[in-house]
Design a protein around this motif. Structure first.
Motif, PDB file in Angstrom:
ATOM      1  N   VAL A  37      21.495 -34.626 -21.687  1.00  0.00           N
ATOM      2  CA  VAL A  37      21.287 -33.432 -20.855  1.00  0.00           C
ATOM      3  C   VAL A  37      21.547 -32.171 -21.680  1.00  0.00           C
ATOM      4  O   VAL A  37      20.775 -31.202 -21.623  1.00  0.00           O
ATOM      5  CB  VAL A  37      22.179 -33.455 -19.592  1.00  0.00           C
ATOM      6  CG1 VAL A  37      22.140 -32.131 -18.849  1.00  0.00           C
ATOM      7  CG2 VAL A  37      21.772 -34.603 -18.674  1.00  0.00           C
ATOM      8  N   THR A  38      22.615 -32.193 -22.461  1.00  0.00           N
ATOM      9  CA  THR A  38      22.942 -31.039 -23.304  1.00  0.00           C
ATOM     10  C   THR A  38      21.825 -30.769 -24.297  1.00  0.00           C
ATOM     11  O   THR A  38      21.363 -29.620 -24.432  1.00  0.00           O
ATOM     12  CB  THR A  38      24.268 -31.287 -24.054  1.00  0.00           C
ATOM     13  OG1 THR A  38      25.313 -31.456 -23.095  1.00  0.00           O
ATOM     14  CG2 THR A  38      24.607 -30.140 -24.987  1.00  0.00           C
ATOM     15  N   ILE A  39      21.377 -31.808 -24.989  1.00  0.00           N
ATOM     16  CA  ILE A  39      20.363 -31.654 -26.035  1.00  0.00           C
ATOM     17  C   ILE A  39      18.990 -31.330 -25.445  1.00  0.00           C
ATOM     18  O   ILE A  39      18.248 -30.517 -25.999  1.00  0.00           O
ATOM     19  CB  ILE A  39      20.320 -32.922 -26.918  1.00  0.00           C
ATOM     20  CG1 ILE A  39      21.625 -33.035 -27.711  1.00  0.00           C
ATOM     21  CG2 ILE A  39      19.111 -32.931 -27.831  1.00  0.00           C
ATOM     22  CD1 ILE A  39      21.873 -34.401 -28.319  1.00  0.00           C
ATOM     23  N   GLY A  40      18.664 -31.947 -24.328  1.00  0.00           N
ATOM     24  CA  GLY A  40      17.351 -31.738 -23.727  1.00  0.00           C
ATOM     25  C   GLY A  40      17.259 -30.570 -22.770  1.00  0.00           C
ATOM     26  O   GLY A  40      16.164 -30.078 -22.487  1.00  0.00           O
ATOM     27  N   GLY A  41      18.397 -30.118 -22.250  1.00  0.00           N
ATOM     28  CA  GLY A  41      18.381 -29.049 -21.244  1.00  0.00           C
ATOM     29  C   GLY A  41      19.079 -27.786 -21.688  1.00  0.00           C
ATOM     30  O   GLY A  41      18.443 -26.740 -21.828  1.00  0.00           O
ATOM     31  N   ASN A  42      20.380 -27.859 -21.918  1.00  0.00           N
ATOM     32  CA  ASN A  42      21.154 -26.651 -22.208  1.00  0.00           C
ATOM     33  C   ASN A  42      20.835 -26.037 -23.572  1.00  0.00           C
ATOM     34  O   ASN A  42      20.696 -24.812 -23.682  1.00  0.00           O
ATOM     35  CB  ASN A  42      22.654 -26.931 -22.098  1.00  0.00           C
ATOM     36  CG  ASN A  42      23.053 -27.256 -20.678  1.00  0.00           C
ATOM     37  OD1 ASN A  42      23.060 -28.417 -20.303  1.00  0.00           O
ATOM     38  ND2 ASN A  42      23.360 -26.247 -19.876  1.00  0.00           N
ATOM     39  N   ILE A  43      20.738 -26.854 -24.604  1.00  0.00           N
ATOM     40  CA  ILE A  43      20.492 -26.308 -25.945  1.00  0.00           C
ATOM     41  C   ILE A  43      19.138 -25.587 -26.031  1.00  0.00           C
ATOM     42  O   ILE A  43      19.078 -24.480 -26.578  1.00  0.00           O
ATOM     43  CB  ILE A  43      20.667 -27.381 -27.036  1.00  0.00           C
ATOM     44  CG1 ILE A  43      22.154 -27.742 -27.143  1.00  0.00           C
ATOM     45  CG2 ILE A  43      20.130 -26.904 -28.382  1.00  0.00           C
ATOM     46  CD1 ILE A  43      22.469 -28.882 -28.091  1.00  0.00           C
ATOM     47  N   PRO A  44      18.041 -26.151 -25.499  1.00  0.00           N
ATOM     48  CA  PRO A  44      16.782 -25.387 -25.535  1.00  0.00           C
ATOM     49  C   PRO A  44      16.875 -24.047 -24.790  1.00  0.00           C
ATOM     50  O   PRO A  44      16.288 -23.049 -25.224  1.00  0.00           O
ATOM     51  CB  PRO A  44      15.777 -26.324 -24.873  1.00  0.00           C
ATOM     52  CG  PRO A  44      16.324 -27.687 -25.097  1.00  0.00           C
ATOM     53  CD  PRO A  44      17.821 -27.527 -25.027  1.00  0.00           C
ATOM     54  N   LEU A  45      17.614 -24.025 -23.686  1.00  0.00           N
ATOM     55  CA  LEU A  45      17.795 -22.762 -22.973  1.00  0.00           C
ATOM     56  C   LEU A  45      18.614 -21.786 -23.811  1.00  0.00           C
ATOM     57  O   LEU A  45      18.318 -20.581 -23.851  1.00  0.00           O
ATOM     58  CB  LEU A  45      18.456 -23.002 -21.612  1.00  0.00           C
ATOM     59  CG  LEU A  45      17.564 -23.688 -20.573  1.00  0.00           C
ATOM     60  CD1 LEU A  45      18.382 -24.099 -19.360  1.00  0.00           C
ATOM     61  CD2 LEU A  45      16.407 -22.786 -20.167  1.00  0.00           C
ATOM     62  N   ASN A  46      19.654 -22.285 -24.492  1.00  0.00           N
ATOM     63  CA  ASN A  46      20.450 -21.429 -25.376  1.00  0.00           C
ATOM     64  C   ASN A  46      19.590 -20.879 -26.506  1.00  0.00           C
ATOM     65  O   ASN A  46      19.704 -19.701 -26.874  1.00  0.00           O
ATOM     66  CB  ASN A  46      21.627 -22.211 -25.969  1.00  0.00           C
ATOM     67  CG  ASN A  46      22.666 -22.579 -24.939  1.00  0.00           C
ATOM     68  OD1 ASN A  46      22.693 -22.059 -23.835  1.00  0.00           O
ATOM     69  ND2 ASN A  46      23.525 -23.513 -25.305  1.00  0.00           N
ATOM     70  N   THR A  47      18.720 -21.714 -27.058  1.00  0.00           N
ATOM     71  CA  THR A  47      17.832 -21.290 -28.142  1.00  0.00           C
ATOM     72  C   THR A  47      16.862 -20.224 -27.655  1.00  0.00           C
ATOM     73  O   THR A  47      16.636 -19.222 -28.347  1.00  0.00           O
ATOM     74  CB  THR A  47      17.072 -22.513 -28.705  1.00  0.00           C
ATOM     75  OG1 THR A  47      18.033 -23.475 -29.161  1.00  0.00           O
ATOM     76  CG2 THR A  47      16.154 -22.126 -29.843  1.00  0.00           C
ATOM     77  N   ALA A  48      16.299 -20.412 -26.483  1.00  0.00           N
ATOM     78  CA  ALA A  48      15.380 -19.414 -25.914  1.00  0.00           C
ATOM     79  C   ALA A  48      16.110 -18.110 -25.629  1.00  0.00           C
ATOM     80  O   ALA A  48      15.561 -17.022 -25.849  1.00  0.00           O
ATOM     81  CB  ALA A  48      14.737 -19.962 -24.636  1.00  0.00           C
ATOM     82  N   LEU A  49      17.337 -18.209 -25.160  1.00  0.00           N
ATOM     83  CA  LEU A  49      18.139 -17.006 -24.900  1.00  0.00           C
ATOM     84  C   LEU A  49      18.374 -16.237 -26.199  1.00  0.00           C
ATOM     85  O   LEU A  49      18.229 -15.021 -26.242  1.00  0.00           O
ATOM     86  CB  LEU A  49      19.465 -17.380 -24.248  1.00  0.00           C
ATOM     87  CG  LEU A  49      20.374 -16.224 -23.852  1.00  0.00           C
ATOM     88  CD1 LEU A  49      19.784 -15.447 -22.684  1.00  0.00           C
ATOM     89  CD2 LEU A  49      21.757 -16.747 -23.492  1.00  0.00           C
ATOM     90  N   ALA A  50      18.718 -16.948 -27.257  1.00  0.00           N
ATOM     91  CA  ALA A  50      18.943 -16.302 -28.558  1.00  0.00           C
ATOM     92  C   ALA A  50      17.653 -15.675 -29.073  1.00  0.00           C
ATOM     93  O   ALA A  50      17.662 -14.543 -29.572  1.00  0.00           O
ATOM     94  CB  ALA A  50      19.483 -17.315 -29.566  1.00  0.00           C
TER      95      ALA A  50
END
Length: 155
Positions: A98-111
């Protein structure tokens, strides 16, 4: 050795579950009170700061220690203990997915939005609700993993 591995599995998972729970119950509700620009800036800084050595050791330990505790043969371990440790490992792996597939891509898009533009309101709208949803799922999974590993240690 097996007892040490199970203790490390429970300790790393408990630390990580606590971190996830604090984010769920304290940090994100506090950030929700910020205006859009403040929220976006705060989350960008958090996402830059969190993935450092201590966090990464715990993050990796959450899977490595339960896996080692499961696969190291132990004389006298009951089937119940093995199943509880395996279930804890599965929950920890699902948490990471979930972290790798969900939260990290959102963090990357935010950055990335820092250089690509977009209004703070639009950036926040694309991030906050989805990130919180994924975060709730991973918090439940890692808390379950912690409980299962403790149950396995006590069984």
């Amino acid at each position: 050795m097996a007892t040490l591995l199970l203790a490390l599995a429970a300790a790393s998972t408990g630390l990580y579950a606590g971190f996830m729970l604090i984010f769920l119950t304290g940090i994100m509700p506090a950030l929700a009170r910020l205006d859009d620009a403040e929220f976006v800036t705060a989350m960008r800084r958090i996402n830059e700061y969190v993935p450092r050595a201590v966090f990464l050791i715990v993050f990796l330990g959450v899977v490595a220690f339960p896996a080692a505790a499961f696969f190291v043969p132990v004389d006298g371990r009951t089937d119940t203990q093995r199943w509880l440790v395996l279930a804890g490992l599965v929950c920890a792996v699902l948490n990471h997915l979930v972290t790798i597939g969900g939260n990290i891509p959102l963090n990357t898009a935010l950055a990335a939005s820092e250089s690509t533009g977009g209004t703070p309101a639009a950036v926040r709208a694309a991030f906050e609700k989805r990130w919180n949803g994924f975060h709730l799922i991973r918090t439940v999974l890692i808390t379950a993993a912690f409980g299962l590993l403790i149950a396995g240690a006590l069984a």
